[in-house]
Design an enzyme around this catalytic site. Structure first.
Site, PDB file in Angstrom:
ATOM      1  N   ASP A  10      40.982  60.211  96.292  1.00 46.53           N
ATOM      2  CA  ASP A  10      39.525  60.135  96.403  1.00 46.53           C
ATOM      3  C   ASP A  10      39.020  58.919  95.624  1.00 46.53           C
ATOM      4  O   ASP A  10      39.280  58.791  94.431  1.00 46.53           O
ATOM      5  CB  ASP A  10      38.949  61.421  95.797  1.00 46.53           C
ATOM      6  CG  ASP A  10      37.478  61.579  96.083  1.00 46.53           C
ATOM      7  OD1 ASP A  10      37.071  62.692  96.442  1.00 46.53           O
ATOM      8  OD2 ASP A  10      36.724  60.600  95.916  1.00 46.53           O
ATOM      9  N   ASP A 105      35.956  57.576 102.123  1.00 41.04           N
ATOM     10  CA  ASP A 105      36.470  57.312 100.769  1.00 41.04           C
ATOM     11  C   ASP A 105      37.571  58.271 100.318  1.00 41.04           C
ATOM     12  O   ASP A 105      37.841  58.367  99.120  1.00 41.04           O
ATOM     13  CB  ASP A 105      35.315  57.337  99.761  1.00 41.04           C
ATOM     14  CG  ASP A 105      34.671  58.708  99.671  1.00 41.04           C
ATOM     15  OD1 ASP A 105      35.001  59.577 100.488  1.00 41.04           O
ATOM     16  OD2 ASP A 105      33.832  58.910  98.776  1.00 41.04           O
ATOM     17  N   GLU A 106      38.217  58.958 101.221  1.00 42.35           N
ATOM     18  CA  GLU A 106      39.259  59.900 100.796  1.00 42.35           C
ATOM     19  C   GLU A 106      40.285  60.136 101.892  1.00 42.35           C
ATOM     20  O   GLU A 106      39.986  59.979 103.074  1.00 42.35           O
ATOM     21  CB  GLU A 106      38.631  61.244 100.393  1.00 42.35           C
ATOM     22  CG  GLU A 106      37.788  61.798 101.504  1.00 42.35           C
ATOM     23  CD  GLU A 106      37.206  63.182 101.247  1.00 42.35           C
ATOM     24  OE1 GLU A 106      37.727  63.953 100.444  1.00 42.35           O
ATOM     25  OE2 GLU A 106      36.205  63.476 101.926  1.00 42.35           O
TER      26      GLU A 106
END
Length: 340
Positions: A10, A105-106
DNA sequence: TCTGGGGTCCTAGGACCC
DNA sequence: TCTGGGGTCCTAGGACCC
């Protein structure tokens, strides 16, 4: 059979971190990425802003009340997408192609096959260093036997944390947390669970799935499984988008025909150009989305049979608007293409 | 002068078919 | 002489995620 090991990676305060990289003058100051208009909200606050109580999804005017020297930075999605692509590419090139993209974003990584007697922590540190050295970004990493435990673990230590959740520490790390902190438990589910005295993730883990189904339907079984650390470890390695949409909140509510239909035209152009990159243009469902006040969203849709083109899509959307919302005062207009 | 925008998945009811 | 049962598709809305 070997135990599966999943990592959840993350990127910390992703939008803000990219903005700080591109403009070093911002670092050390409270910043929030988001719009500047009267109805904008915060997309992503950095850690300094969070110390003032600024949170994601908070109205920007409220964030400015909490933190008067907050620097509001307008978002640059093209740049975030580039960093996001580089992030995934780095992981695939340096570690394994067993990567599921979870959002901008992960991602999840299945490292079972590359472990070779090394510990998951070894890989977690290596990944953190690689992302930091090559992209200049910090990541938090959760280690688990499936996606759910990995996801919950990465949230426990931020920024730049590494945390594992396994069968021997799940009770200690997860079960004492309030139920609303569980992934996939939002406000509605949390309040339903609290009414029947399920206040922590541990309470949920120990609850009866037959009883819970009366309140939550089919979801009950999966949630109880997750709380016990027993969810799926199968990654989804590739998937095609299932819908494209655009929406816009007007600065002030409006019933102005030109203003609204101009928005529909702009949005349709945008969304249709995304659709052209997919292979099929048949039996597409078109939808108009409207918010009349801040609480209620109404959608009207229809499925176009046969081949479509831009003109058909646009006139269909305008017709949906005119037949259902003509002269109505609205807060938001949006279009969506799906089912292709 | 309260709460954006881009997605996914699920459910429920109605239409329609055999 | 009063309505079965299975299946699929479409539509609308809700919940959740980042």
């Amino acid at each position: 059979m070997k135990k599966t090991t999943i990592l959840h990676v993350d990127m910390n305060c992703f939008f803000c971190s990219v903005e700080e990289l591109l403009n070093p003058k911002l670092s050390g100051k409270p910043i929030a990425v988001g719009g500047k208009s009267r109805r904008s909200v915060v997309s992503s606050p950095n850690y300094i802003a969070r110390q003032y109580g600024v949170k994601a999804a908070m109205p920007m005017y409220k964030a400015l009340q909490k933190c008067p020297n907050l620097i509001v930075v307008e978002s640059h999605f093209d740049k975030y997408e580039k960093y996001s692509n580089d992030f995934i590419t780095l992981l695939k090139e340096n570690f394994t192609n067993q990567v599921e993209i979870a959002s901008i974003d992960e991602c999840y990584i299945d490292i079972t096959k590359i472990l070779n007697k090394k510990t998951p922590q070894y890989f977690a540190i290596k990944i953190q260093n690689t992302i930091k050295n090559k992209l200049g970004l910090n990541v938090s990493i959760g280690i688990g036997t499936n996606r759910f435990t990995a996801k919950m673990a990465s949230g426990l230590k931020k920024p730049l944390g590494i945390q594992e959740i396994n069968s021997s520490n799940i009770a200690k790390t997860l079960w004492s947390l309030p139920i609303e902190e569980m992934h996939m438990v939002g406000p509605a589910t949390a309040s339903a669970l609290k009414k029947i005295n399920i206040l922590t993730i541990g309470d949920l883990a120990k609850s009866d799935s037959f009883v819970l189904q009366k309140y939550l339907g089919k979801r009950a079984v999966e949630l109880i499984h997750n709380a016990n650390g027993k969810s799926s470890s199968e990654l989804i390695l590739s998937s095609k988008p299932k819908s494209f949409s655009k929406r816009h909140t007007f600065e002030y509510d409006t019933n102005n025909y030109d203003e609204i239909t101009n928005q529909i035209k702009l949005q349709t152009k945008d969304v249709y150009s995304q659709l052209q990159h997919t292979d099929k243009l048949q039996n597409t469902t078109i939808s108009i989305v409207v918010k009349t006040n801040r609480l209620t969203t109404i959608s009207k849709s229809k499925t176009l049979s046969g081949n479509i083109n831009y003109e058909i899509v646009l006139s269909g959307l305008l017709e949906l608007y005119e037949n259902n919302f003509y002269n109505k005062t609205i807060r938001l207009i949006g279009v969506c293409l799906s089912n292709f």
